[in-house]
Enzyme design. Sequence first.
Site, PDB file in Angstrom:
ATOM      1  N   SER A 138     -34.883 -43.449 -27.481  1.00 55.88           N
ATOM      2  CA  SER A 138     -35.205 -44.773 -28.165  1.00 55.88           C
ATOM      3  C   SER A 138     -33.998 -45.028 -29.450  1.00 55.88           C
ATOM      4  CB  SER A 138     -36.440 -44.719 -29.187  1.00 55.88           C
ATOM      5  OG  SER A 138     -36.808 -45.805 -29.818  1.00 55.88           O
ATOM      6  N   TYR A 151     -43.391 -40.496 -33.693  1.00 54.18           N
ATOM      7  CA  TYR A 151     -42.544 -41.041 -32.352  1.00 54.18           C
ATOM      8  C   TYR A 151     -41.137 -41.073 -32.667  1.00 54.18           C
ATOM      9  CZ  TYR A 151     -40.851 -44.187 -28.876  1.00 54.18           C
ATOM     10  OH  TYR A 151     -40.273 -44.711 -28.019  1.00 54.18           O
TER      11      TYR A 151
END
Length: 247
Positions: A138, A151
């Site tokens: 990400s 996350y």
Amino acid sequence: MKNSGNTILLTGGGSGIGQAMAQRWADNGNTVIVAGRSAGNLAETAEGHPSIHAMTLDVTDPADIARFAAEVLARFPALNVLVNNAGIMRVEDLTGARDLADAEATITTNLFGPIRMIDALVEHLSGQPDAAIVNVSSGLAFVPLPKTPTYSATKAGLHSYTVALRKQLEGKIELIEVIPPGVQTELTPGQSTREGYLPLDTFIEQTMSQFETGNPPAEVCVPAVRLLRDAEAEGHYDEVLDRLASM
């Protein structure tokens, strides 16, 4: 990684980025095994694509990963590409003591999941021609979204792990990292229609076109993620972090 003729295993293949990548790879002449916990969602991915095969897998369970690895290699001995895409994203409030279940689940799924999948399949892949491992991280690996701290941390960890793995497997297995920006999927509730996120179709077109050259870069980035990926190198890290914090 060659464009066609692969046998590709993709985790998290029942929706979003994973579903779209699996279908595009199948359309390009690859055999694709999609894995995930929901047989119904996997069946939707495979519908209309005879070269997509659905197999259930819980990447949070080491015993299930071992079971799955034995089964998938027995059914698909030509397997030469592993795509670690399964992931979850949870909002967390760190300002006081809390139940750490969300943090633990995120680490188990997003970091231990890929590590365990690689461990289960690395010896097989090392003996395959045109072998590749694709890890989906990400843009938040490079600048964290403060409201999703675990996350962001797992994606930073996956990026670092990919870099180290690339060195260790040099000459044996190609390592590719896909680095998405915020994409319109249901990774979080309502995200698939959230303004400011990149439409899924656009992300897939910009990403898969890089694979379809037959020589994708080590880091597959779309234009929308460069602000995050290059924030520190270009000297605007704090500005980008503040912008994410205000979201």
